[in-house]
Design a protein around this motif. Sequence first.
Motif, PDB file in Angstrom:
ATOM      1  N   THR A  68       0.834  -1.204   0.000  1.00 47.24           N
ATOM      2  CA  THR A  68       0.000   0.000   0.000  1.00 47.24           C
ATOM      3  C   THR A  68       0.869   1.255   0.000  1.00 47.24           C
ATOM      4  O   THR A  68       0.607   2.210  -0.747  1.00 47.24           O
ATOM      5  CB  THR A  68      -0.945  -0.012   1.221  1.00 47.24           C
ATOM      6  OG1 THR A  68      -1.750  -1.200   1.164  1.00 47.24           O
ATOM      7  CG2 THR A  68      -1.836   1.217   1.242  1.00 47.24           C
ATOM      8  N   MET A  69       1.908   1.262   0.815  1.00 47.32           N
ATOM      9  CA  MET A  69       2.816   2.406   0.864  1.00 47.32           C
ATOM     10  C   MET A  69       3.528   2.582  -0.477  1.00 47.32           C
ATOM     11  O   MET A  69       3.654   3.709  -0.977  1.00 47.32           O
ATOM     12  CB  MET A  69       3.848   2.229   1.977  1.00 47.32           C
ATOM     13  CG  MET A  69       4.727   3.446   2.159  1.00 47.32           C
ATOM     14  SD  MET A  69       6.012   3.273   3.425  1.00 47.32           S
ATOM     15  CE  MET A  69       5.137   2.464   4.732  1.00 47.32           C
ATOM     16  N   ARG A  71       2.466   1.726  -3.387  1.00 47.98           N
ATOM     17  CA  ARG A  71       1.482   2.205  -4.369  1.00 47.98           C
ATOM     18  C   ARG A  71       1.240   3.704  -4.204  1.00 47.98           C
ATOM     19  O   ARG A  71       1.157   4.445  -5.181  1.00 47.98           O
ATOM     20  CB  ARG A  71       0.179   1.421  -4.220  1.00 47.98           C
ATOM     21  CG  ARG A  71      -0.941   1.867  -5.124  1.00 47.98           C
ATOM     22  CD  ARG A  71      -0.721   1.356  -6.553  1.00 47.98           C
ATOM     23  NE  ARG A  71      -1.885   1.632  -7.353  1.00 47.98           N
ATOM     24  CZ  ARG A  71      -1.943   2.588  -8.275  1.00 47.98           C
ATOM     25  NH1 ARG A  71      -0.893   3.321  -8.535  1.00 47.98           N
ATOM     26  NH2 ARG A  71      -3.040   2.795  -8.955  1.00 47.98           N
ATOM     27  N   ARG A  72       1.145   4.157  -2.958  1.00 55.20           N
ATOM     28  CA  ARG A  72       0.930   5.593  -2.704  1.00 55.20           C
ATOM     29  C   ARG A  72       2.114   6.426  -3.171  1.00 55.20           C
ATOM     30  O   ARG A  72       1.941   7.546  -3.644  1.00 55.20           O
ATOM     31  CB  ARG A  72       0.687   5.827  -1.215  1.00 55.20           C
ATOM     32  CG  ARG A  72      -0.674   5.392  -0.757  1.00 55.20           C
ATOM     33  CD  ARG A  72      -0.915   5.731   0.696  1.00 55.20           C
ATOM     34  NE  ARG A  72      -2.182   5.177   1.114  1.00 55.20           N
ATOM     35  CZ  ARG A  72      -2.408   4.671   2.311  1.00 55.20           C
ATOM     36  NH1 ARG A  72      -1.447   4.653   3.221  1.00 55.20           N
ATOM     37  NH2 ARG A  72      -3.590   4.193   2.622  1.00 55.20           N
ATOM     38  N   GLN A  73       3.315   5.883  -3.022  1.00 59.52           N
ATOM     39  CA  GLN A  73       4.522   6.629  -3.380  1.00 59.52           C
ATOM     40  C   GLN A  73       4.883   6.498  -4.859  1.00 59.52           C
ATOM     41  O   GLN A  73       5.712   7.254  -5.356  1.00 59.52           O
ATOM     42  CB  GLN A  73       5.696   6.153  -2.520  1.00 59.52           C
ATOM     43  CG  GLN A  73       5.530   6.480  -1.061  1.00 59.52           C
ATOM     44  CD  GLN A  73       6.611   5.862  -0.184  1.00 59.52           C
ATOM     45  OE1 GLN A  73       7.390   5.020  -0.631  1.00 59.52           O
ATOM     46  NE2 GLN A  73       6.641   6.265   1.073  1.00 59.52           N
ATOM     47  N   ALA A  75       2.618   6.123  -8.021  1.00 61.33           N
ATOM     48  CA  ALA A  75       1.292   6.019  -8.629  1.00 61.33           C
ATOM     49  C   ALA A  75       1.300   5.301  -9.979  1.00 61.33           C
ATOM     50  O   ALA A  75       0.280   4.733 -10.372  1.00 61.33           O
ATOM     51  CB  ALA A  75       0.689   7.411  -8.784  1.00 61.33           C
ATOM     52  N   THR A  79      -1.353  -2.014  -8.649  1.00 59.00           N
ATOM     53  CA  THR A  79      -1.466  -2.677  -7.346  1.00 59.00           C
ATOM     54  C   THR A  79      -0.855  -4.076  -7.385  1.00 59.00           C
ATOM     55  O   THR A  79      -0.099  -4.436  -6.477  1.00 59.00           O
ATOM     56  CB  THR A  79      -2.932  -2.697  -6.878  1.00 59.00           C
ATOM     57  OG1 THR A  79      -3.393  -1.338  -6.796  1.00 59.00           O
ATOM     58  CG2 THR A  79      -3.079  -3.355  -5.522  1.00 59.00           C
TER      59      THR A  79
END
Length: 166
Positions: A68-69, A71-73, A75, A79
């Motif tokens: 998740t981290m 993916r946030r960092q 874009a 996933t």
Amino acid sequence: MPVLVSDTSVLIDLERGQLLEEMFRLPFEFAVPDLLYARELAGPLGEQLVALGLRVEVLTPTELARATMARRQNARLSTPDTFAFAIAKSRQWTLLTGDAGLRELAQAERINMHGVLWLFDQLADGNHVALERLHQGLNIIFTHPRCRLPAHDVRRRLVRFAQGIG
């Protein structure tokens, strides 16, 4: 036996080159994250891969948080790719990817990583597959409109495989 966790691009390339079964002759275990399997491989191809020995791995809560981290960092990463990254990082497995963004992240995180051309080298160097077959498969992959492999590296291997034929 070492485990290699793959993204979809490597498996698609090998399917395109008709070398999926041959990949499982190598002295490695192959794995994908469960989400990647569900989203991108489920169906006849996925069933074939599991029958050949593909492992479908469930992420731990810690791995899920890492994915998740990531993916946030990042874009531009999918996933499923971040799931493969998280498994490779936490389990210290080698990552197989053809995705430029995933390769950059793996390098930054010092994750051992290879691509489809490395698999061709392993198949050739271990005499797991005839060079003629490798030449044919790599040529199919290389001439596909969606091929993103480095042309120079592909041509060098095509020459190497051609020289060994006969």
